[in-house]
Design an enzyme around this catalytic site. Sequence first.
Site, PDB file in Angstrom:
ATOM      1  N   GLU A 171      67.746-100.116 -21.963  1.00 54.21           N
ATOM      2  CA  GLU A 171      67.839 -98.760 -21.424  1.00 54.21           C
ATOM      3  C   GLU A 171      67.270 -98.676 -20.018  1.00 54.21           C
ATOM      4  OE1 GLU A 171      64.001 -98.946 -20.993  1.00 54.21           O
ATOM      5  OE2 GLU A 171      64.928 -99.814 -22.777  1.00 54.21           O
ATOM      6  N   GLU A 314      64.898-102.359 -20.352  1.00 51.68           N
ATOM      7  CA  GLU A 314      66.249-102.833 -20.003  1.00 51.68           C
ATOM      8  C   GLU A 314      66.837-103.810 -21.026  1.00 51.68           C
ATOM      9  OE1 GLU A 314      65.347-102.936 -15.150  1.00 51.68           O
ATOM     10  OE2 GLU A 314      65.952-104.775 -16.210  1.00 51.68           O
TER      11      GLU A 314
END
Length: 346
Positions: A171, A314
């Site tokens: 994310e 991420e």
Amino acid sequence: MEKRFPAIAPRNQEASEQTRQHVDQLTKPLGSLGRLEELAVELAAMTGETFPVVTPPGVLVFAADHGVAAEGVSAYPQEVTAQMLLNLVNGGAGINVFARQIGAMQKFVDVGVAVEVEAPGVINRRIRAGSGNMLKEAAMSADEAQRTLAVGIELAEQIIDEGAKVLIVGEVGIGNTTASSAILSALTGADPDEIVGRGTGLDDAGWQRKKAVVREALALHRPDANEPLDVLAKVGGLEIGAMAGAMIGAASRRVPVLLDGFIATVAALLAVRLAPAVADYLIAGHRSQEPGHAFVLNVLGKQPLLDLNLRLGEGSGAAVAFSIVEASSRMVREMATFASAGVSDR
């Protein structure tokens, strides 16, 4: 709230037992490869394959903004989300580097960045332009919460159809550790003082403000711990919902999910509360520096493969941990047995 999810099969105990017996016949002392042996048996149970294949992995990164960022809960301004999404599709982010290293497929999805990012490689599944500021209003409507899950399921199925054998979900979204902390506190009753961390690097004053924001948002909305979609709608995030949906989608296809850090693991808890069988398909990639991460891993009963003091997000920590998962798979598929190698067993 109505919940419609694909069916998730239980672990395949026959495959796991066959793998366990095979591992015990490999040219090594019993149990000498420790956690790798346990992981191989887990992978067999998840995939239903005695000799599980885990390559290529697939990486899904969901991007969205958070209205609560206006409350000063992050060390970075909101525009960084859109800038980082561009960085991702241009291949310059940490997850890009580690994904290339492990030969991963990569997809980058805008589910609610504040400004629309039009660039090659950005998959547009925008539900709204950022979540609402949970200190003043619900993060999203019940319908929007449902839609985040549907987006995640769709993208997981898509990357699996293209060949992904393990799913890594990441994310980007300024303010998302605040939303994750609120979800975790709402679902478990944890005190924000226990689980709220510094995120992107808040100073002491910012850290205290972030704790207060979580506490006040929970008091305002009173999300129902027995209704995970209510929690997501009131204090969650668009990308967190999509991540949870992706995990549900992967589990329904018997594809293991290698968890990243705090945000991804909170999304996993949300997925498990929505569809409990998802828990059987989760592998904890690492334990991050965020205090809430150790807490939520404990709630899920998962032991991380790595602890490297990471806190990037991420999907980066999971990508780094993937080599351990691949080593476990290669052990089963490539090591000789005592019989095949002509080595005497004791």
